[in-house]
Write a protein that holds these residues in place. Structure first.
Motif: not given
Ligand code: ADP
Ligand code: ADP
Length: 229
Positions: A5-17
């Motif tokens: 089960k994936f519930n409301n999953v977010s993943k971010y990567y930073k590229m500079g700003d």
């Protein structure tokens, strides 16, 4: 459902700003024993999704569960044992140890597990009964991928995660590998998730998850999955 089960999953990567959203509040469920296919264009977030489920990456928001356990709350030590005992991985490039035979490669994985399957038996199951004592360089690409599938299965994992397992193979060999993964799923009641560009597999999947721009755009549960033609 509810095995995965994936519930409301977010993943971010930073590229500079800049902040790139690799996964944007996604949710879905997969049942135990299902053969699930993940499709979508390059850069959509498929590998990120699989790596989070496999404990190789972490999410920034939301929660991920496998068999009732919240993976997204595990600490590093727990994640290491989760990857080792609970998850089988198959990659595009087979990641075999070159100076070990097929049998030794599979034994290497089963030796570190709690409840491993017999290495020779699993190799016979994937059709390599007469290739056990060959080294990777003596095997074709399709055979090497069979060894890597046997290695993952020998761990007797809760889930088998395959990231583009046919990406380095020709179409026919790739189709045979997908067929093997599908047969394994049915015979062992093994939950399998496959990322692939090979559309031939979509009709035989129990569930198809389409990923696009970090979101899940289509989730189809095939009521009558058909064999690959
Ligand atoms: P797919 O597997 O569908 O090709 P990925 O999950 O590999 O997609 O990537 C999703 C998005 O996240 C892409 O925009 C990719 O460029 C970005 N991304 C993936 N890994 C990293 C990373 N380590 N650093 C920065 N951006 C990343
Ligand atoms: P540990 O250091 O405890 O072995 P790892 O993060 O190295 O933990 O991986 C644990 C399991 O995940 C290994 O048994 C291996 O099968 C699988 N794995 C992870 N990444 C890879 C990879 N790049 N190639 C092959 N297997 C991998």
């Amino acid at each position: 459902s509810q095995y995965v089960k994936f519930n409301n999953v977010s993943k971010y990567y930073k590229m500079g700003d800049q902040k790139i959203s690799a996964l944007d509040h996604i949710g879905f469920e997969i049942g135990q024993g299902e053969f699930c296919v993940i499709v979508g264009p390059s850069g959509a977030g498929k590998t990120t999704l699989l790596n989070i489920l496999g404990g190789m990456d972490s999410c920034d928001e939301g929660s991920v569960y496998l068999d009732g356990r919240e993976i997204s709350r595990l600490n590093d030590r727990e994640l290491t044992s989760y990857r080792r005992y609970d998850v089988g991985f198959v990659f595009q490039f087979y990641n075999l140890v070159q100076n070990l035979t097929a049998l030794e490669n599979v034994e290497l994985a089963s030796e570190i597990c709690k409840d491993p399957l017999d290495a020779a038996e699993v190799l016979r199951e994937v059709g390599l009964g007469n290739r056990m004592n060959n080294f990777p360089a003596q095997l074709s690409g399709g055979e090497q991928q069979r060894v890597s599938i046997a290695r993952a299965l020998a761990k007797n994992p809760k889930i088998l995660l395959c990231d583009e397992p046919t990406g380095a193979l020709d179409y026919i060999t790739g189709k045979n590998i997908l067929q093997l993964l599908h047969d394994t799923c049915r015979q062992r009641n093994q939950t399998v998730i496959v990322i692939t560009h090979n559309q031939a597999i979509v009709p035989m999947a129990d569930r198809v998850i389409q990923v696009k721009n970090g979101t899940v755009t289509d989730m189809r549960l095939n009521e009558n999955p058909v064999p690959i033609s």
